[in-house]
Design an enzyme around this catalytic site. Structure first.
Site, mmCIF file in Angstrom:
data_model
loop_
_atom_site.group_PDB
_atom_site.id
_atom_site.type_symbol
_atom_site.label_atom_id
_atom_site.label_comp_id
_atom_site.label_asym_id
_atom_site.label_seq_id
_atom_site.Cartn_x
_atom_site.Cartn_y
_atom_site.Cartn_z
ATOM 1 N N LYS A 22 0.863 -1.186 0.000
ATOM 2 C CA LYS A 22 0.000 0.000 0.000
ATOM 3 C C LYS A 22 0.904 1.243 0.000
ATOM 4 C CE LYS A 22 -2.864 3.239 1.148
ATOM 5 N NZ LYS A 22 -1.839 4.242 0.818
ATOM 6 N N CYS A 30 12.494 12.203 7.326
ATOM 7 C CA CYS A 30 12.414 11.991 8.770
ATOM 8 C C CYS A 30 13.776 12.261 9.400
ATOM 9 C CB CYS A 30 11.899 10.606 9.093
ATOM 10 S SG CYS A 30 12.744 9.330 8.191
ATOM 11 N N GLU A 74 7.558 17.761 14.863
ATOM 12 C CA GLU A 74 8.119 17.496 13.540
ATOM 13 C C GLU A 74 7.372 18.342 12.516
ATOM 14 O OE1 GLU A 74 9.689 13.649 11.123
ATOM 15 O OE2 GLU A 74 7.637 13.555 11.832
#
Ligand SMILES: Cc1cc2nc3c(=O)[nH]c(=O)nc-3n(C[C@H](O)[C@H](O)[C@H](O)COP(=O)(O)OP(=O)(O)OC[C@H]3O[C@@H](n4cnc5c(N)ncnc54)[C@H](O)[C@@H]3O)c2cc1C
Length: 1021
Positions: free
Chosen positions: A695, A812, A910
């Protein structure tokens, strides 16, 4: 190999010289060489000359690599150590007892005193002053007035000069302006002074009248902070806008300009810019310009040939300074680490022979290429002199060149022989001066250095003057430095090299791929749909995917998978399990390697898809494809390791542990590394025998479809791998909760990662559940880089910019906090802000773009809301306005905030965008506390030249990946297994040796082999 002089290079360049003439020249080389050598040796350097010190440092360090590294690193950071406490600490850290024992006695005493006792502070300062004094001796003053005085002193010794402004690495437009301004001042003021100097025929008489008295050397990379071969057009325009006025000034004031040569990556572009400006109407008939050719480059002879053809066409000669090259170690290490062909010769004699072939060529074309021989090697110079004599070239049209502060006795010998000698004189501040000093020390301490062989090791003249060739290499004194096989070559798995966009062929392939794809999208969007068991399904709603750089362009229409599709996909995957397990490890590893091969073949096309689909600039897109190839290769390599059952037997007992697949794996991937991460998770699951429901993120369905097709093409059976594009919130939960799903591999946000853990736990606990699901979740980060007060700020600025704004900060691993020690805080922030303002924002398809668009409107809005918070709660020190681009794509310019509250949103959350927060720390301890002060633990970095601080950072920084003195993004498979802990992730590191085990269960079979006291013999190992 042939030992005839320069034999390896004969035929590479056409020469009119017959073998008999070459012999005759060689005899003359020996005569001239002896004369130069005898005269130079008669005036050996004294202990007060800089070269004596450089030679001594070289001598101490040559056979002791550890000592060399320590000494040179200490020298490098000396100018930053103004504070006595810092100076003492660094001296103690770099020069411990072990190092002291290896120092020559004369230095040992001084260093011991500096490390202890009452005199310690005095002695430390004396050592620092001595080191800085040495650096100053290699440079001709710190300002133009001092440089002019030094230049005049050279003239009094019948030598010419060329001035070179030493600068910090140019990281911003304002620094490039300052560099150009400094040359403007020099070219305005110095010619006026020089006009009053008395004439000196040896220096002033040129081939067609007078030589300019003022001569400057310029580095083009200093004229553009974004100098990059990936963007030839943009770089050329920006460089020329600063270079053209300097050439005009030089021409108007009768000065000469020489273009220096730097790293190989910038060589072709430097040559192209030089040719372009020299061909412009206003300069085409100007002979007082020149360029450097580095003969340690394998391509140098080819470059010279094309330069000669070009100069003929130009109709006015240019000067060519032949040097061997100052960055040999860098070029070798850099290319080896990148997996690129090493561009420099690997044997010293090859460089020397190449230099001689180049010299002959330039002499034979002296009417178009004016020869300037930049060398301290008396054999190389004698060869040039002999060829010039033989060809009857007017001496006024040739010059010898040497460096300021080195080889003074040689200089006397060359001028005494009646040759014009020009001295290359760097001037400027001490911080950049140290880098120059270290380069000179490196050169002087090399076993291959002529100066060292001749003046320190006293190698016999016959050896020193021998024609270059393998047979003449004195193994003891000038040992041919064959490059040792590095760890990369020794390991079984090799990383895929990134594309080198300074190579024309790579650049063109990428540009063509981008153009082809743009034409393809112009014909209409690509249709993407789910594929289960090879069947294409278009059951759900269709949504468009826009190009983030131009949201008017729809590149794909994606038919979203439905929850029912998800259930169907799991069912098919479960049924496919036994056969897939049965085909075995070797065949599955084989399929991964085939996939890698297909990716390699389609590499630029895949990268171009990422450019348009998620807005990745060229280099980032290419790196993502390379990483995907690495995952295939590395996991195939690892699978073969795990395929062998572990056997631990004792007499009478056999124990076999083998790894079995877990079952159906669901892979839920992000869009930011749209091929690499999806490939990594999917291939790990497949190669270990699991079947997979894949996915992808809805923003990157197109590249995911390509991966699905490549895996099937490589041999994955259609039932084994389902492709379910669509909305995560619709198909994610049924996949995670499905009782037949054994593993969920997820990379994405912390919120979704934690939710998946909870959903998987609930499903595992449900009545009738037959397994505890395994969740592998890679989540976010709030990563920090610490800049210590002795850090190399040049390097720190470049690395922080790349780590924070590469792919618009949507990694990230991106740096979103930079913590700077008080003493350098303001200077660093000033330079960082200027660098940030100089970043070029633009469409990802343009090669010069450093910062592209955000991935979609939602990301843009979210980042803008953080910028708003920054404006209200902190000090905005840089904000790049994207102007008209805002109406075209999802652009947000880079932003930098200082005085940020560490506990506030900019310090804790973040952002996933081009927003960087700066914090001030009073000492290193506080910097570490700040860095560790978030719930995340993904990446972290530190720039420092203090060994104890580096050790401390390596021990206590809380991050899965800690980087010392480099950027914090771009982990490489196998070399830097990637992944964090705490709220940054729950799995083993991707690209590391424990990653595959997560997709497996271990099963141990123990057999008692003892029957009535009788056991079979133990198996041989
Ligand atoms: C006037 C002047 C201007 C200069 N401008 C530039 C410039 O623009 N760009 C630049 O890069 N350099 C420049 N240099 C620096 C120059 O490249 C070095 O000083 C020079 O390479 C030293 O060579 P040499 O002939 O003096 O000494 P040598 O001792 O004969 O040669 C040393 C050189 O050999 C090469 N070498 C060392 N080991 C090996 C090996 N194992 N295999 C193959 N080759 C090896 C390296 O290039 C090394 O520097 C300039 C030098 C001068 C004198």
């Amino acid at each position: 190999m042939n030992a005839t002089p320069g034999a390896a290079f004969e035929g590479v360049l056409p020469s009119r010289l017959s073998p008999a003439e070459r012999d005759q020249i060689e005899r003359r080389v020996q005569q001239i060489g002896r004369e130069l050598l005898n005269q130079s040796l008669a005036a050996e350097p004294t202990a007060v000359s800089p070269e004596w010190w450089a030679q001594q440092a070289g001598a101490w360090a040559t056979h002791d690599d550890e000592l060399k590294v320590r000494l040179f690193r200490l020298v490098d950071c000396m100018p930053m150590l103004e504070d006595p406490e810092a100076l003492d600490r660094h001296l103690r850290e770099y020069i411990d007892d072990d190092v002291i024992a290896r120092l020559p006695p004369s230095l040992r005493w001084a260093v011991q005193t500096a490390r202890s006792g009452l005199l310690a502070p005095l002695a430390s300062r004396a050592i620092r002053a001595a080191v800085l004094a040495q650096a100053r001796r290699f440079i001709a003053g710190s300002n133009p007035a001092e440089a002019a005085r030094a230049a005049l002193a050279q003239r009094r010794r019948h030598r010419g000069f060329t001035l070179d402004l030493l600068g910090e690495a140019v990281t911003s437009d304002s620094e490039a302006d300052a560099y150009a301004d400094a040359y403007t001042r020099l070219l305005t003021e110095l010619p006026r002074l020089a006009a009053a100097w008395p004439a000196d025929p040896l220096v002033d008489d040129g081939p067609d009248g007078s030589m300019p008295r003022v001569n400057v050397s310029i580095k083009l990379s200093a004229l553009d902070s974004q100098f990059d071969a990936i963007d030839p057009r943009g770089t050329t325009d920006r460089v020329l806008s600063r270079l053209r006025p300097l050439w005009r000034l030089a021409r108007a004031h009768a000065a000469q300009v020489h273009i220096d040569m730097e790293s190989h990556a910038t060589k072709d572009l430097t040559l192209a810019i030089f040719r372009q400006i020299a061909m412009e109407d206003e300069f085409r008939d100007w002979p007082h310009c020149g360029v450097v050719v580095q003969c340690y480059l394998r391509e140098s002879l080819r470059d010279l040939e094309s330069l000669a053809a070009w100069a003929r066409d130009r109709g006015t000669p240019v000067w060519v300074r032949l040097v061997k090259g100052a960055y040999w170690d860098f070029e070798t290490v850099h290319a080896e680490a990148a997996g690129w062909p090493v561009p420099v010769w690997q044997q010293k004699w090859q460089t020397d022979a190449c230099y001689e072939a180049a010299t002959t060529f330039v002499m034979e074309h002296a009417t178009t290429l004016r020869p300037a021989l930049g060398s301290h090697n008396l054999r190389s110079l004698a060869h040039g002199m002999a060829v010039a004599e033989h060809l009857g070239i007017d001496r006024r049209g040739i010059e010898m060149q040497m460096l300021h502060g080195m080889g003074d006795p040689e200089k006397e010998a060359v001028t005494a022989a009646g040759w014009r000698l020009r001295i290359y004189m760097p001037y400027g501040e001490l911080v950049p001066g140290m880098a120059y000093l270290v380069r000179r020390l490196l050169e002087n301490s090399s076993n291959d250095s002529f100066l060292r062989a001749g003046f320190v090791k006293h190698v016999p003249p016959a050896t020193l003057l021998a024609a270059p060739g393998p047979a003449t290499t004195d193994a003891a004194a000038m040992d041919g430095a064959a490059i040792p096989v590095g760890p990369l070559a020794a390991s079984g798995f090799r990383n895929e090299p990134l594309a080198d966009f300074s190579v024309d062929a790579s650049w063109r392939c990428m540009q063509e791929a981008v153009d082809r794809l743009a034409a393809r999208f112009a014909a209409g969007p690509v249709a993407v749909a789910s594929v289960i068991d090879g069947q294409r399904l278009e059951s759900g709603e269709t949504f468009p995917r826009h190009d983030p750089s131009d949201h008017h362009r729809v590149i794909a229409n994606v038919a979203a998978a439905t929850p029912a599709d998800a259930l169907h996909a799991v069912k098919v995957a479960r049924q496919a399990l036994p056969a897939w397990k049965e085909i075995g490890w070797e065949r599955r590893a084989d399929i991964l390697e085939k996939t890698a091969g297909i990716m390699r073949r389609r590499r630029f096309e895949l990268a171009a898809i990422e450019v348009f689909e998620v807005g990745k600039p060229w280099r980032e897109a290419d790196a993502d494809v390379a990483e995907a190839i690495d995952f295939c290769g590395y996991y195939a390599h690892e699978a073969r390791r795990l395929a062998r059952p572990a056997q631990v037997d004792v007499p009478g007992e056999e124990n076999t542990t083998e790894w079995l697949p877990r079952g159906v794996a669901v892979v839920i991937a992000p869009w930011n590394f749209p091929l690499a991460i999806l490939t990594g998770m999917t291939t790990a699951a497949l190669v270990t025998g699991n079947t997979v429901v894949m996915k992808p993120a809805e923003q990157s369905s197109l590249i995911a479809r390509e991966l699905h097709e490549m895996l099937l093409e490589a041999g994955v059976p259609p039932a084994v791998l389902a492709f379910l594009p669509g909305r995560g919130e619709e198909v994610g939960p049924p996949l995670v909760a499905h009782p037949d799903t054994a593993v969920v591999a997820f990379t994405g946000s912390r919120a979704v990662g934690v939710a998946i853990h909870a959903e998987a736990a609930a499903a595992s606990a449900a009545a009738g559940s037959r397994r505890v699901k395994r969740v592998i979740a890679e989540m976010g980060g709030k990563n920090a880089i610490i800049v210590d007060d002795d850090a190399d700020l040049d390097e720190a600025v470049v690395a922080v910019v790349q780590s924070a704004f590469g792919f618009q900060g949507q990694k990230c691993s991106a740096c979103s906090r930079v913590i700077v020690l008080d003493r350098v805080h303001d200077a660093f922030v000033r330079r960082l802000a200027a660098a940030v303002k100089s970043l070029r924002v633009g469409p990802a398809a343009e090669p010069g773009t450093r910062v592209g668009p955000l991935v979609d409107a939602e990301a843009r809005d979210r980042v803008q809301s953080f910028i708003e918070i920054g404006r209200q709660t902190a000090r905005e020190v840089a904000a790049v306005d994207v102007g008209m681009l805002a109406g075209r794509g999802w652009f947000v310019g880079p932003h930098l905030f200082a005085d940020v509250d560490p506990k506030g949103p900019l310090g804790q959350e973040e952002i996933f965008g081009p927003v960087l927060a700066v914090f001030r720390a009073h000492d290193f301890r506080q910097a570490i506390e700040l860095a560790n002060g978030t719930p995340y633990a993904l990446t972290a970095g530190v720039f420092s030249r203090s060994p104890s601080h580096l050790r401390e950072a390596a021990t206590v920084l809380q991050a899965g990946n800690v980087y010392l003195n480099r950027g914090i993004t771009g982990a490489v498979v196998q070399r830097q297994p990637f992944g964090g802990y705490r709220m940054s992730g729950s799995g083993n590191k991707a690209g590391g040796p424990e990653y595959l085990q997560q997709f497996l269960v271990a099963r141990t079979v123990t057999e008692n082999t003892l029957r009535r006291g009788f056991a079979p013999q133990r198996r041989a190992e």
